[in-house]
Write an enzyme that holds these catalytic residues in place. Structure first.
Site, PDB file in Angstrom:
ATOM      1  N   ASP A   1       8.046   0.715  13.728  1.00 42.88           N
ATOM      2  CA  ASP A   1       7.701  -0.452  13.082  1.00 42.88           C
ATOM      3  C   ASP A   1       8.638  -1.475  12.767  1.00 42.88           C
ATOM      4  OD1 ASP A   1       5.523  -1.726  11.699  1.00 42.88           O
ATOM      5  OD2 ASP A   1       5.929  -0.895   9.810  1.00 42.88           O
TER       6      ASP A   1
ATOM      7  N   ALA B   1       0.798  -1.172  -0.100  1.00 42.98           N
ATOM      8  CA  ALA B   1       0.047  -0.111   0.080  1.00 42.98           C
ATOM      9  C   ALA B   1       0.808   1.282   0.155  1.00 42.98           C
ATOM     10  CB  ALA B   1      -0.964   0.007   1.097  1.00 42.98           C
TER      11      ALA B   1
END
Length: 355
Positions: free
Chosen positions: A160, A43
């Site tokens: 992350d 994405a």
């Protein structure tokens, strides 16, 4: 000749908060590169393998998906990657920016490393290979914690860290943290976004704490360590509430003794009535001595501590006796494979503004 882009510094939020240094980032053209393949897509955009026409150097080029603010986001990522990778062999190298002449869009030019840790661990499972030896787990964790310490010293929080965002060099002696798309500077004042990948997200982030810090990365590193040992993620759920339930099922539900402000966290007030408050810590049962030594378990449990005030920092973890053994260019015992297909479900990656 390459031009330069100067990344603006953010204003400090007080004398005690670290400030960002101005950086000058090299600018080139995508015409300088010949693309030779696609490394990955998602994405966020895509990453391509390319060869510099002048030097022959192989690089990775990241393009963000077209969206409002994508170019600003890429400049921000470039600045964070440059700051984190400076004199840091365990963060993917940053080579600069390249502009696409046809569209004037920017691309991120980085070191081309190798397959992700996620894909290689998945391949080991598919091949029926035994768990990694503890010496290998220690070698990987020493590198990741060293990379994280240098990154935190540069006042950057990754937010992350997960096996997908750890690349393994082709010689199988080095791992490198990559993908700084969700990273932030510690100089930025709270409230902070709820950001990260669900299975590796720290409890304080899941609970809606608006002023978390670099300890969210050491929690994620604890999750990575557990996955290195067992070969599969330790905590897996499809939403924030269930993710917390998975964590507390293993580590026990915090109380006022173990985590004084837990019950007053925004999300905890809704969650506590649904929890079995008698749950105890079962982490050692998940990782008995036959899987992990006493010293190794002390590092794992120190990283996977729900209360961030008691969680190990990267610097503190590196001082643990478990890392006393010198590890010079350790063999990571991960098979060498250019592309490893993955059939695991995509991990939920979140970037939502806190209310």
């Amino acid at each position: 000749m390459a031009a330069c882009v100067q990344a603006a510094s953010a204003p400090a939020a007080g004398a005690a908060r670290p400030t960002r240094k101005r950086t000058r980032i090299a600018m080139g053209s995508t015409d300088d590169y010949e693309e030779t393949g696609r490394i990955g897509t998602g994405a966020f955009g895509s990453v391509h393998k390319a060869r510099h026409r002048g030097t022959g150097r192989t690089v990775a080029i990241k393009r963000l998906a077209a969206a409002d603010g994508s170019q600003v986001a890429l400049l921000r990522e470039a600045s964070l990657l440059e700051a984190s990778g400076r004199d840091n062999p365990f963060v993917v190298g940053f080579h600069g920016l390249a502009r696409r002449p046809a569209t004037m869009d920017l691309c991120l030019v980085m070191e081309c490393v190798g397959a992700s840790l996620h894909d290689l661990l998945h391949q080991r499972r598919c091949d029926g290979m035994p768990p990694l030896q503890e010496a290998t787990v220690r070698a990987v964790m020493w590198q990741l914690l060293t990379g994280a310490k240098k990154m935190h010293d540069a006042h950057v929080v990754h937010r992350d860290i997960k096996p997908d965002n750890v690349l393994v060099a082709d010689d199988r002696t080095t791992v490198k943290i990559c993908d700084f798309g969700l990273a932030m500077y510690m100089a930025e004042p709270p409230p902070y976004e709820t950001a990260g990948s669900l299975w590796y997200m720290a409890p304080e982030v899941l609970l809606g704490k608006p002023d978390y810090d670099a300890l969210v990365d050491t929690w994620s590193l604890g999750c990575v360590m557990a996955e290195l040992i067992d070969g599969s993620p330790l905590f897996m759920a499809s939403n924030e509430a269930d993710q917390l339930d998975e964590i507390f099922n293993v580590l026990g539900v915090p109380d006022e003794t173990t985590w004084p402000w837990f019950s007053s966290a925004p999300f905890a007030t809704k969650l506590i009535p649904k929890l079995n408050m008698k749950r105890r810590n079962l982490l050692r049962e998940e990782f008995p001595k036959k899987k992990l030594s006493v010293q190794g378990f002390q590092v794992l449990s120190g990283l996977l501590t729900c209360n961030p005030d008691k969680r190990l920092t990267a610097a503190a973890a590196l001082k643990h006796p478990w890392f006393a053994t010198k590890m010079n260019a350790p063999e990571l015992h991960l098979q060498k494979k250019e592309e490893v297909p993955s059939t695991l479900p995509k991990i939920k990656r979140i970037r939502v503004l806190c209310p």
